[in-house]
Write a protein that holds these residues in place. Sequence first.
Motif, PDB file in Angstrom:
ATOM      1  N   LEU A 214       0.854  -1.074   0.065  1.00 34.88           N
ATOM      2  CA  LEU A 214      -0.166  -0.076   0.231  1.00 34.88           C
ATOM      3  C   LEU A 214       1.018   1.205  -0.001  1.00 34.88           C
ATOM      4  O   LEU A 214       0.673   2.136  -0.606  1.00 34.88           O
ATOM      5  N   ALA A 215       2.032   1.335   0.526  1.00 37.50           N
ATOM      6  CA  ALA A 215       2.761   2.395   0.771  1.00 37.50           C
ATOM      7  C   ALA A 215       3.401   2.617  -0.656  1.00 37.50           C
ATOM      8  O   ALA A 215       3.425   3.978  -1.185  1.00 37.50           O
ATOM      9  N   GLN A 216       3.853   1.741  -1.397  1.00 36.75           N
ATOM     10  CA  GLN A 216       4.168   2.061  -2.888  1.00 36.75           C
ATOM     11  C   GLN A 216       2.895   2.603  -3.734  1.00 36.75           C
ATOM     12  O   GLN A 216       3.516   3.654  -4.584  1.00 36.75           O
ATOM     13  N   VAL A 217       1.694   2.294  -3.420  1.00 37.26           N
ATOM     14  CA  VAL A 217       0.761   3.043  -4.155  1.00 37.26           C
ATOM     15  C   VAL A 217       0.830   4.802  -3.879  1.00 37.26           C
ATOM     16  O   VAL A 217       0.501   5.529  -5.020  1.00 37.26           O
ATOM     17  N   PHE A 218       1.121   4.875  -2.623  1.00 35.88           N
ATOM     18  CA  PHE A 218       0.995   6.278  -2.252  1.00 35.88           C
ATOM     19  C   PHE A 218       2.672   7.144  -2.826  1.00 35.88           C
ATOM     20  O   PHE A 218       2.480   8.304  -3.459  1.00 35.88           O
ATOM     21  N   THR A 219       3.594   6.276  -2.590  1.00 30.80           N
ATOM     22  CA  THR A 219       4.922   7.006  -3.121  1.00 30.80           C
ATOM     23  C   THR A 219       4.956   6.904  -4.672  1.00 30.80           C
ATOM     24  O   THR A 219       5.803   7.957  -5.239  1.00 30.80           O
ATOM     25  N   ASP A 220       4.546   5.963  -5.131  1.00 32.33           N
ATOM     26  CA  ASP A 220       4.778   5.669  -6.669  1.00 32.33           C
ATOM     27  C   ASP A 220       3.495   6.123  -7.566  1.00 32.33           C
ATOM     28  O   ASP A 220       4.020   6.294  -8.961  1.00 32.33           O
ATOM     29  N   VAL A 221       2.351   6.304  -7.064  1.00 30.69           N
ATOM     30  CA  VAL A 221       0.989   6.706  -7.802  1.00 30.69           C
ATOM     31  C   VAL A 221       0.754   7.836  -7.424  1.00 30.69           C
ATOM     32  O   VAL A 221       0.460   8.636  -8.149  1.00 30.69           O
ATOM     33  N   ARG A 222       0.139   7.943  -6.184  1.00 29.66           N
ATOM     34  CA  ARG A 222      -0.586   9.074  -5.646  1.00 29.66           C
ATOM     35  C   ARG A 222       0.089  10.382  -5.587  1.00 29.66           C
ATOM     36  O   ARG A 222      -0.273  11.429  -5.905  1.00 29.66           O
ATOM     37  N   TYR A 223       1.076  10.211  -4.694  1.00 30.28           N
ATOM     38  CA  TYR A 223       2.004  11.451  -4.315  1.00 30.28           C
ATOM     39  C   TYR A 223       3.481  11.226  -4.652  1.00 30.28           C
ATOM     40  O   TYR A 223       4.244  10.880  -3.828  1.00 30.28           O
ATOM     41  N   THR A 224       3.842  11.188  -5.945  1.00 30.38           N
ATOM     42  CA  THR A 224       5.261  11.024  -6.304  1.00 30.38           C
ATOM     43  C   THR A 224       6.182  12.384  -6.032  1.00 30.38           C
ATOM     44  O   THR A 224       5.562  13.371  -5.741  1.00 30.38           O
ATOM     45  N   LYS A 225       7.516  11.614  -5.762  1.00 29.60           N
ATOM     46  CA  LYS A 225       8.450  12.842  -5.480  1.00 29.60           C
ATOM     47  C   LYS A 225       8.313  14.001  -6.731  1.00 29.60           C
ATOM     48  O   LYS A 225       8.334  15.506  -6.315  1.00 29.60           O
ATOM     49  N   LYS A 226       8.228  13.450  -7.939  1.00 28.42           N
ATOM     50  CA  LYS A 226       8.041  14.462  -8.906  1.00 28.42           C
ATOM     51  C   LYS A 226       7.309  15.276  -9.063  1.00 28.42           C
ATOM     52  O   LYS A 226       7.304  16.454  -9.059  1.00 28.42           O
ATOM     53  N   ASP A 227       5.882  14.988  -8.765  1.00 26.53           N
ATOM     54  CA  ASP A 227       4.708  15.709  -8.601  1.00 26.53           C
ATOM     55  C   ASP A 227       4.855  16.628  -7.236  1.00 26.53           C
ATOM     56  O   ASP A 227       4.612  17.785  -7.622  1.00 26.53           O
TER      57      ASP A 227
END
Length: 245
Positions: A214-227
């Motif tokens: 689930l953490a990967q969904v937040f870091t990689d999809v929903r709230y990415t470093k780039k965004d």
Amino acid sequence: MKNLLTRRTIRRYSSEPVDEGLLGRLMDQAKRTQTMGNLQLYSVVVTRSEDIKKQLAPAHFNQPMVTEAPVVLTICADFNRTSQWARCRQAEPGYDNFLSFVNAATDALLYTQTLCCLMDERGLGYCYLGTTLYQPQQIIDILHLPQLVMPVATLTVGWPAEQPTQSERLPLASFIHSDTYQDYTPSAIDHHYSYKESLPENQRFVEENHKETLAQVFTDVRYTKKDNEAMSDGLLEALRHQGFL
């Protein structure tokens, strides 16, 4: 406590209008919330116009409730009014700085939460939009916000046309620290997040996004470093444009 413990985010609204008098009374009651220096460093733009709501929608990633809700409230951190008052009374304001923005944003968010609680008591539904600070310059331009006024929160408001399930919350022990902050060990993280991660809807969320956790969904999809970095740049530029930096 009953309303707070049972509150739900409402994204679908009936066609019944929200009475101006009722909303006005609730907003008037909300002014009794805490405020820095008793200055009430906030303003609220009440949008009922279908045209303005359509203009605002892209700033909120075209979430349907922006145009479907009878009312959209944009709550702003406002040091313009206080500064104008000071100048009209032979006083020179010094609120064109980041600390003043933080103080005004805190005031505005306290007011927002108090208003939400009051709307809960009267049965009104609302959705707090976390997108307000993502593309703030669009909102600033559409609502003609002057210098030292910055949008910090948006609420879509109407009478509920749904009864969604409540979203989960982390347990009390996950965020309460005794005397000093106690950093989290891996075992503590496992303990605090196990229920959240075990929920079927969250497990589906992981599968649908083709991730392992689930953490990967937040870091990689929903709230990415780039965004986050891109939107941070936009936020800082908007703060400069509005005179807070």
